[in-house]
Structures are given as C-alpha cells and as structure tokens.
Design a protein around this motif. Structure first.
Motif, PDB file in Angstrom:
ATOM      1  N   ASP A  42       0.918  -1.215   0.099  1.00  0.00           N
ATOM      2  CA  ASP A  42      -0.099  -0.098  -0.077  1.00  0.00           C
ATOM      3  C   ASP A  42       0.793   1.335  -0.024  1.00  0.00           C
ATOM      4  N   LEU A  43       0.929   1.973  -1.357  1.00  0.00           N
ATOM      5  CA  LEU A  43       2.046   3.082  -1.283  1.00  0.00           C
ATOM      6  C   LEU A  43       1.347   4.208  -1.238  1.00  0.00           C
ATOM      7  N   ARG A  44       0.100   4.427  -0.616  1.00  0.00           N
ATOM      8  CA  ARG A  44      -0.512   5.688  -0.408  1.00  0.00           C
ATOM      9  C   ARG A  44       0.296   6.727   0.709  1.00  0.00           C
ATOM     10  N   ALA A  45       0.553   7.749   0.507  1.00  0.00           N
ATOM     11  CA  ALA A  45       1.359   8.550   1.083  1.00  0.00           C
ATOM     12  C   ALA A  45       0.835   8.629   2.547  1.00  0.00           C
ATOM     13  N   PHE A  46      -0.870   8.848   2.640  1.00  0.00           N
ATOM     14  CA  PHE A  46      -1.385   9.248   3.892  1.00  0.00           C
ATOM     15  C   PHE A  46      -1.173   7.965   4.779  1.00  0.00           C
ATOM     16  N   ARG A  47      -1.132   6.896   4.062  1.00  0.00           N
ATOM     17  CA  ARG A  47      -1.242   5.455   5.019  1.00  0.00           C
ATOM     18  C   ARG A  47       0.317   5.223   5.458  1.00  0.00           C
ATOM     19  N   ILE A  48       1.061   5.596   4.631  1.00  0.00           N
ATOM     20  CA  ILE A  48       2.572   5.367   5.321  1.00  0.00           C
ATOM     21  C   ILE A  48       2.690   6.331   6.299  1.00  0.00           C
ATOM     22  N   LEU A  49       2.236   7.498   6.175  1.00  0.00           N
ATOM     23  CA  LEU A  49       2.629   8.647   7.297  1.00  0.00           C
ATOM     24  C   LEU A  49       1.783   8.106   8.531  1.00  0.00           C
ATOM     25  N   LEU A  50       0.612   7.428   8.470  1.00  0.00           N
ATOM     26  CA  LEU A  50      -0.268   7.224   9.690  1.00  0.00           C
ATOM     27  C   LEU A  50       0.731   5.750  10.380  1.00  0.00           C
ATOM     28  N   GLU A  51       1.006   5.127   9.534  1.00  0.00           N
ATOM     29  CA  GLU A  51       1.819   3.902   9.964  1.00  0.00           C
ATOM     30  C   GLU A  51       3.050   4.229  10.827  1.00  0.00           C
ATOM     31  N   ALA A  52       3.519   5.228  10.415  1.00  0.00           N
ATOM     32  CA  ALA A  52       5.155   5.510  10.901  1.00  0.00           C
ATOM     33  C   ALA A  52       4.731   6.542  12.012  1.00  0.00           C
ATOM     34  N   LEU A  53       3.484   7.289  12.413  1.00  0.00           N
ATOM     35  CA  LEU A  53       3.170   8.131  13.303  1.00  0.00           C
ATOM     36  C   LEU A  53       2.652   7.094  14.523  1.00  0.00           C
ATOM     37  N   LEU A  54       1.873   6.138  13.935  1.00  0.00           N
ATOM     38  CA  LEU A  54       1.375   5.295  15.033  1.00  0.00           C
ATOM     39  C   LEU A  54       2.364   4.269  15.591  1.00  0.00           C
ATOM     40  N   CYS A  55       3.415   3.943  14.870  1.00  0.00           N
ATOM     41  CA  CYS A  55       4.566   3.441  15.483  1.00  0.00           C
ATOM     42  C   CYS A  55       5.441   4.150  16.298  1.00  0.00           C
ATOM     43  N   GLY A  56       5.573   5.569  15.967  1.00  0.00           N
ATOM     44  CA  GLY A  56       6.372   6.317  16.946  1.00  0.00           C
ATOM     45  C   GLY A  56       5.583   6.611  18.260  1.00  0.00           C
TER      46      GLY A  56
END
Length: 105
Positions: A42-56
């Motif tokens: 899933d290469l949607r930028a919003f999805r990747i950003l949310l995953e990164a923020l949730l992991c942080g």
C-alpha cells in the motif's frame, strides 16, 4: 543553509541529540516508513505517514513502560526499532493475544 556555516552543524547535532525515548520513536517511524515502502503493498502516502506516526506513538508508550519497570533507557531505541519492523497491525495482534491469555486466567 551552507554546510560551511557552524550554526548548520550545531543545529544538526542538536537534532540528533534528542532524549532516548524520542530517539526510539524516531527509529520506529523511520523503520515503519522504510518497511511500508519495501513491502510495496500500500503505497498511499497518507497510509505510510499514519503507520509511521502510530509506530512512533507506540514506541513512546513503550519508553514510559521501560522507565516504569526501571529497565535501561537505551532499550527504548531497540524496542522502537522492533515496533517499526513489526508494524502496528502485528503489535496489535500480539497485545490482543497476550491480554486474552491474561484475562482467561
């Protein structure tokens, strides 16, 4: 900003000398972003950003648990890297299984 400017190097040094819990959150975010890009599912930028923020955010939560348990603070970076590598979905599944076993007892 020029790399010959001493203020540039001072600001760069200051950016990398974050407290350890924030270093763990940054590590989780970077690894989650790289993992999402590597998987390519899933290469949607919003999805990747949310995953990164949730992991942080999960990593910051783990850092407060590390402090509460009086474990070494440097462990926050390793746990942050692990959370980033596993991803939010996997961590959620692991915690649900663990809590389900605890509640059954």
């Amino acid at each position: 900003m020029s790399d010959k400017d001493p203020l540039f190097w001072a600001s760069l040094w200051q950016a990398f000398s974050l407290p350890i819990p924030w270093q763990g959150a940054l590590m989780a975010s970077v690894i989650a972003t790289l993992r999402a890009l590597y998987d390519g599912t899933d290469l949607r930028a919003f999805r990747i950003l949310l995953e990164a923020l949730l992991c942080g955010a999960l990593s910051l939560s783990a850092a407060s648990l590390i402090e509460y348990m009086a474990w070494p603070a440097g462990l926050a970076i390793a746990i942050g890297g692990g959370i980033g590598f596993l991803g939010v979905g996997s961590v959620r599944e692991l915690l649900l299984r663990w809590s389900g076993r605890r509640l059954d007892k």
